[in-house]
Design a protein around this motif. Sequence first.
Motif: not given
Length: 305
Positions: A79, A82-83, A86-87
């Motif tokens: 996770e 994943r974050r 995204r950022d």
Amino acid sequence: MQPPPFSCGHATFVGAPNAGKSTLLNRLLDHKLSIVTPKPQTTRKKITGIYHDDRSQIIILDTPGIMDPKQSLHESMLEITRRSLRDTDVIVALIPLQKGEEPFDRAFADELIEQWVRPADKPFVIALNKADLVPEETVHQVQNEIMERYHPIAVPALSALTGSNIQELIDLLRPLLPLDEPIWPDDILSTEPERFFVGEIIREKIFLQFGREIPYSTEVVIDEFKEQHENDPSKKDLIRCSIIVERNSQKQIIIGQKGAAIKKLGQAARKEIEELLDRPVFLEIFVKIRPDWRKKKNLLKSYGY
């Protein structure tokens, strides 16, 4: 004469465990920021390193390696990745080259690009690491195959270990970042606090000193970090930390016969911590049992996952 435009933004490194992401970050910064060991899954949390030159500031996110999750800890690590994807402004997918008939793991590369990189919908570069291990002809063949297969912006071949072609990667990333002023002063190498790196150094020494499952079943928690040198230069900083394990048998291995193993661990960690902080420290290490901590989300959250 106008100065050249300045770029500033985030680049996320993503790949398999032991692809060389942490080694590449350290090489780019010319400083050991991420811990590196021969064992996979050494990196558990996102580590932010800041690269500076006169035309750019690249905020690099070194992420945990992508693997098949076996427990809640692995899910939390994924996770984090994943974050980060995204950022970010740009993604560097790191694929290691290897000796033998198959120069790279195509099945994993497919998973990496199709399930992780493309869904983030960001510009991406596929960097071939460990290019020094295979003939130049093989490198060119793989570059052509990857360009046709995945259509990245570029496929630089480099060696994080030797430093070859590192500048090419920087030159590729710079135009993919927003034109902006630097966010951080040029003497800052990371946004993480000192106590974070102290815990990482102790974890690295556990990975290097102990075999089998011990490194994977441990977590390091910094309980106290008292900077005493500021008021009295003759005083050492006080660092108290806990090594978390899951079973009593693991605790006994870390302590060792008559405390020999934990003493050796403490000496190795203290030496590197003092080099990092550039001052003497008093390091106390305790070992605590938290059964199945890797499966308990409340404990994982308290440990920063």
